[in-house]
Design an enzyme around this catalytic site. Structure first.
Site, PDB file in Angstrom:
ATOM      1  N   HIS A 182      -5.578  -4.263   6.061  1.00  0.00           N
ATOM      2  CA  HIS A 182      -5.213  -5.508   6.733  1.00  0.00           C
ATOM      3  C   HIS A 182      -5.886  -6.711   6.097  1.00  0.00           C
ATOM      4  O   HIS A 182      -5.316  -7.782   5.997  1.00  0.00           O
ATOM      5  CB  HIS A 182      -5.552  -5.424   8.221  1.00  0.00           C
ATOM      6  CG  HIS A 182      -4.490  -4.721   8.984  1.00  0.00           C
ATOM      7  ND1 HIS A 182      -4.624  -3.436   9.436  1.00  0.00           N
ATOM      8  CD2 HIS A 182      -3.241  -5.124   9.320  1.00  0.00           C
ATOM      9  CE1 HIS A 182      -3.502  -3.076  10.027  1.00  0.00           C
ATOM     10  NE2 HIS A 182      -2.656  -4.073   9.990  1.00  0.00           N
ATOM     11  N   CYS A 487       9.114  -6.719   8.508  1.00  0.00           N
ATOM     12  CA  CYS A 487       7.980  -7.653   8.511  1.00  0.00           C
ATOM     13  C   CYS A 487       6.762  -7.074   7.797  1.00  0.00           C
ATOM     14  O   CYS A 487       5.705  -7.690   7.782  1.00  0.00           O
ATOM     15  CB  CYS A 487       7.632  -8.086   9.929  1.00  0.00           C
ATOM     16  SG  CYS A 487       7.113  -6.728  10.978  1.00  0.00           S
TER      17      CYS A 487
HETATM   18  C1  PEP Z   1       3.279  -3.120   9.249  1.00  0.00           C
HETATM   19  O1  PEP Z   1       2.717  -2.082   9.600  1.00  0.00           O
HETATM   20  O2  PEP Z   1       4.074  -3.179   8.289  1.00  0.00           O
HETATM   21  C2  PEP Z   1       3.017  -4.376   9.969  1.00  0.00           C
HETATM   22  C3  PEP Z   1       3.728  -5.465   9.745  1.00  0.00           C
HETATM   23  O3  PEP Z   1       1.995  -4.389  10.851  1.00  0.00           O
HETATM   24  P1  PEP Z   1       0.454  -4.467  10.416  1.00  0.00           P
HETATM   25  O4  PEP Z   1       0.409  -4.723   8.937  1.00  0.00           O
HETATM   26  O5  PEP Z   1      -0.154  -5.552  11.204  1.00  0.00           O
HETATM   27  O6  PEP Z   1      -0.057  -3.129  10.789  1.00  0.00           O
END
Ligand code: PEP
Ligand code: MG
Length: 535
Positions: A182, A487
């Site tokens: 992240h 996303c």
């Molecule tokens: C994903 O898992 O692709 C997502 C958009 O959520 P995060 O990156 O916050 O886990």
């Protein structure tokens, strides 16, 4: 002067940075967890005593009528019944903020249900007391480091990254780390140069470092020539960066005419500063967990409402997809064990701790009247998780109705980021929209953790498996008639756009910094992902 020294790591976020080193000692991610019960009791007691003192001061300066209302609030705070209820919750493992909010909410519900009008009216005072004491619990500040420095350490947590002011430059060099974590994603979204996997290296005293987040190179004590070269590369890249900010109000189409929508991912309110929403569909993902820096923030319905309202008002009538707290995995978690990537994460944790879910649901229901809100649930695996959440939203809506607080039920959709959900999408007919979270879909499909450098290769070579799954799932979503988007970070990476188009995807939500490059790429491709032939 010390000799120049070169190291090779991996680039995690492009760009060059030069600055003084801030060497971080290992810091445990604990800011959201309660410390020990005695410390939490002390936080509660200090906040209550501080609120009483503030109320007394206010009463002394107020008219007789206002002073009597404040005196009543002071009496309530001095009444041991309320504080004892909160203290009992601390005894069962809650942090001070959550213990206080839940104790007060239960207490207020009792007043609201009374047949006696005068008793019901007291609920307003209790709300006031609840907010005042909560505001007094500021939480432990997140450790920061000097502005403009290069952070060097084993790893950096999302909360430290988000608490830091990157506007004057700086960068990150990690001995370990992972490009799929992240914090790497946050660095790319904010254009903070970052290199990972350098291995541990020694730094003697105050030193300066040059890093290139594109190539993964790190140079300690760079020569003047080295610096000159790095600076000229940075300058030659400027026009691309400026183009990213250029507004574009015409509809985006592939070379053969298919309409494509681009939305933005937002991790922090500063991400939308300077963005012209004319050229975008809206916000495709607002990660709310990054907007909260303490348990007190999570427990604070009014603070959350204020933030969501601000974003919705910024977007006007454009859709804003706010994702409910995705705590767990490599993101900070309140007092709970078993919150690993495969444990109580996202909606699982919210359903296990419905107090959090209810607070956020109320803040979202209230903010929905200020714009075009969509609510998205993270880590959904079973249809029952969606059903339970919708039931809780309906219950909180009834509560707001009873309290005569304006609200609106927003459409509720889900992230598709667990393979079981993708395969069984036809059983999620109750979801009003779907968004593919490819970051997690890849890690769960390949059993390769996104924050583990040792399996980064598996993670990056899994694209064919992901596209096969996406194709299958996009097809099911079409039969359900629900809108679908992506996303995850793949939506902002040019190498994956042709395959995403081939899977039938037409809506991408990405970091604002990637908008210009993806927009220009799409105009050169056909809807099936092939390169358009120049006429
Ligand atoms: C994903 O898992 O692709 C997502 C958009 O959520 P995060 O990156 O916050 O886990
Ligand atoms: Mg995810």
């Amino acid at each position: 002067m010390a000799a120049m020294f070169r190291l090779q790591g991996k680039g995690a976020s492009p760009g060059t940075a030069f600055g003084q080193i801030y060497l971080a000692v290992d810091v445990e991610e604990t800011f959201l967890s309660p410390t020990d019960p005695s410390a939490e009791h002390a936080i509660l007691s200090d906040a209550v005593q501080g609120s009483i003192a503030a109320l007394r001061e206010l009463a002394a300066r107020s008219s007789t009528e206002s002073a009597s209302i404040l005196e009543f609030q002071i009496e309530m705070l001095l009444d041991p019944e309320i504080t004892e209820m909160a203290a009992r919750r601390i005894g069962t493992g809650d942090g001070a903020a959550l213990a206080w909010v839940t104790a007060l909410d239960n207490y207020i519900a009792g007043f609201e249900q009374s047949d006696n009008e005068a008793v019901r009216a007291r609920a307003a005072d209790l709300f006031d007391i609840k907010s005042r004491v909560l505001a007094a619990m500021t939480g432990k500040p997140v450790a920061d480091f000097p502005v403009g420095f290069v952070f060097v350490g084993k790893d950096i947590s999302p909360s430290v990254f988000l608490a830091h002011d990157w506007s004057s430059g700086g960068g990150i060099v990690l001995f370990q780390g992972s490009a799929a974590s992240h914090v790497s994603m946050l660095a790319r979204a904010k254009s903070v140069p970052m290199v990972i996997e350098t291995g541990t290296f020694n730094i003697a005293g105050e030193e300066k470092l040059l890093l290139d987040g594109g190539t993964g190179s790190v140079v300690l004590h760079p020569s003047d020539e080295e610096l000159r070269q790095a600076l000229s590369t940075r300058l030659s890249m400027r026009p691309i960066a400026n183009e990213a900010e250029a507004p574009c109000s015409t509809k985006l189409r592939t070379a053969d005419g298919a309409e494509i929508s681009l939305s933005i991912n937002v991790n922090d309110l500063s991400d939308i500063i300077g963005i012209d929403h004319a050229g975008i569909e809206g916000i495709g993902l607002l990660r709310t967990e990054f907007l909260m820096s303490s348990a007190a923030d999570i427990a604070n319905e009014d603070r959350q409402y204020g933030i969501y309202r601000q974003v919705l008002e910024w977007a006007g009538q454009k859709p804003v997809t706010i994702r409910m707290l995705d705590l767990g995995g490599d993101k900070p978690v309140p007092d709970r064990d078993g919150t690993s990537f495969l444990g109580l994460r996202g909606i699982r944790l919210l359903l296990a701790r419905p107090e959090f879910l209810r607070i956020q649901a109320r803040a979202l229901l209230r903010s929905a009247v200020h714009g075009n809100l969509k609510v998205m649930l993270p880590m959904v695996t079973l249809p029952s998780e969606l059903e339970k959440t919708v039931t809780i939203f309906r219950e909180e809506l009834t509560l707001l109705q009873r309290r005569r607080i304006s609200h609106r039920m927003p459409p509720i959709g889900i992230m598709v980021e667990v393979p079981a959900t993708a395969i069984m999408l036809d059983t999620f007919g109750a979801a009003e929209f779907f968004s593919f979270g490819t970051n997690d879909l890849v890690q769960y499909l390949t059993a390769a953790a996104r924050d583990n450098a040792a399996v980064a290769d598996i993670y990056t070579h899994a694209a064919p498996a992901i596209f096969r799954l996406l194709e299958h799932t996009v097809h099911i979503a079409a039969t359900l008639g629900a809108p679908v988007s992506v996303c995850g970070d793949m939506a902002g990476e040019p190498e994956y756009i042709p395959a995403l188009l081939r899977c039938g995807l037409r809506h991408f939500s990405l970091a604002p910094a990637q908008l210009a490059v993806i927009r220009s790429q799409i105009t050169q491709l056909n809807a099936d992902g092939t390169m358009a032939v120049e006429k």
